[in-house]
Design a protein around this motif. Sequence first.
Motif, PDB file in Angstrom:
ATOM      1  N   GLU A   1       0.929  -1.307   0.586  1.00  0.00           N
ATOM      2  CA  GLU A   1      -0.051  -0.568   0.083  1.00  0.00           C
ATOM      3  C   GLU A   1       0.687   1.432   0.265  1.00  0.00           C
ATOM      4  O   GLU A   1       0.377   2.402  -0.620  1.00  0.00           O
ATOM      5  CB  GLU A   1      -0.690   0.239   0.667  1.00  0.00           C
ATOM      6  N   VAL A   2       2.049   1.669   0.558  1.00  0.00           N
ATOM      7  CA  VAL A   2       2.845   2.349   0.988  1.00  0.00           C
ATOM      8  C   VAL A   2       3.416   2.664  -0.743  1.00  0.00           C
ATOM      9  O   VAL A   2       3.678   3.990  -1.257  1.00  0.00           O
ATOM     10  CB  VAL A   2       4.004   1.828   1.904  1.00  0.00           C
ATOM     11  N   GLU A   3       4.369   1.590  -1.463  1.00  0.00           N
ATOM     12  CA  GLU A   3       4.387   1.786  -2.725  1.00  0.00           C
ATOM     13  C   GLU A   3       3.618   2.259  -3.716  1.00  0.00           C
ATOM     14  O   GLU A   3       3.668   3.369  -4.286  1.00  0.00           O
ATOM     15  CB  GLU A   3       4.434   0.459  -3.262  1.00  0.00           C
ATOM     16  N   VAL A   4       2.008   1.846  -3.478  1.00  0.00           N
ATOM     17  CA  VAL A   4       0.862   2.293  -4.582  1.00  0.00           C
ATOM     18  C   VAL A   4       1.267   3.919  -4.003  1.00  0.00           C
ATOM     19  O   VAL A   4       1.116   4.477  -5.230  1.00  0.00           O
ATOM     20  CB  VAL A   4      -0.363   1.787  -4.399  1.00  0.00           C
ATOM     21  N   LEU A   5       0.875   4.607  -2.306  1.00  0.00           N
ATOM     22  CA  LEU A   5       0.755   5.368  -2.384  1.00  0.00           C
ATOM     23  C   LEU A   5       2.178   6.721  -3.015  1.00  0.00           C
ATOM     24  O   LEU A   5       1.164   7.587  -2.990  1.00  0.00           O
ATOM     25  CB  LEU A   5       0.493   5.782  -1.065  1.00  0.00           C
ATOM     26  N   THR A   6       2.819   5.960  -2.855  1.00  0.00           N
ATOM     27  CA  THR A   6       4.516   6.557  -3.478  1.00  0.00           C
ATOM     28  C   THR A   6       4.023   7.022  -5.134  1.00  0.00           C
ATOM     29  O   THR A   6       4.531   8.262  -4.784  1.00  0.00           O
ATOM     30  CB  THR A   6       5.975   5.749  -2.850  1.00  0.00           C
TER      31      THR A   6
END
Length: 425
Positions: free
Chosen positions: A95-100
């Motif tokens: 999820e953090v990668e998607v948000l990044t």
Amino acid sequence: MLKKLIVTTLVLGLGHSIIVDNAYATEGLKDEQERTEQERETVRSELSDAEVSLVALVQELDVLNNQLSDLDEKIMENQEKIIETEENIAENEEEVEVLTVEMERLQDDIDQRFELLKDRASSYQKNGGASTSYIEVVLGSESFGDFVTRVVTISRIAQADDEFIKQLELNQKKLENVQKEHEDIIQELHDQVTELEVLHADIKEQREETTQIRDDLKENEEKQEALIAELIKEEQDLALKEEDIRERIEAEVQRQNAEKEAQAEAEKAAVIQEKPVNQSKENNNNTNNTNNSTNNNNSSTANTSSNSSNSETLTSRGPSNSKSSDSEVQSWKTFSATAYTASCAGCSGITSTGIDLNRNPNSKVIAVDPSVIPLGSRVEVKGYGTFLAADTGGAINGNKIDIYMSNRGDALSFGSRSVELRVLN
């Protein structure tokens, strides 16, 4: 006459010497028997202590096995928590990668918009400011309608630019907050994994220590069982030795009695040789005395018979149940009892009469000495119930029995004790 006296003296002296020697021989055997009995009693005491220690070891092993089972369950639960936490970390990292990526896209959009606004501001500066450009646009209208349209368009563009910039700033702030939240979650999950791994290591170390203690106790249990087997063998050997001494004492007593009888015959023969040849008168007197004695004996016999008859008559008038009561009391005998299982060392699980104790664990069976209690007999052990005499054992001699128990712990707890037993049929 002198020759006869010498013979008599020699016979009496030899008899006295034999009696003294026999007394010493019997006394020596009795001393040996007493020492053997004391050794056997010591071995029995050691055997009882060893059995008690073995029971304690078995109970402690049961506790450790339960602890190991609990530790195994905790290890499994902890391992599952670690896996679950690691999965949560992976999901949050995705999820953090998607948000990044989303933040980078928005950041690019903001940068492009910012460049456009910079170009527009530069154009305003070159052309005399925003009001000048707006006036030129408005004054360049061809009609009033075109004028209104241009004014509205310029206002909308300015408003749209302002709202877009604000929205971009809000989105960027929101993304930063969400990213920060996910990063905090990931850090927290990493901390949980670290704690779980430490806990996992502690549980494993505890399990290894418990396993080591369990193995040591198991080794001690095996040593204790070997000691018990050795003590049982020693007790059996002492029992055989005691029986041998008893037989030797009986044989010695029989031999001494035979020697005494032979000595008495020799003394009698020596005395007869000293008597005068002519004893007819004395013999006649003896004959008369013998007859008188016989008559007296007959009279005494008659009186005894009469007294016995009167005694029987008195007895028949007494309580009728006293005989049966005495018979029941006398039927109980004291036995030394131990306990065994179907899985004891050297046991096949099948009794000497063919009963399979592994398939029939609830059998009420005892091992006996067949010369004391015949196999197949039904016996009652006071306080423990009725059993079938269906088995034998190398150590089961005389008034000793071995009670079968299906549970090993119960057999060890029973130990060795005295019981009252009677044969029912």
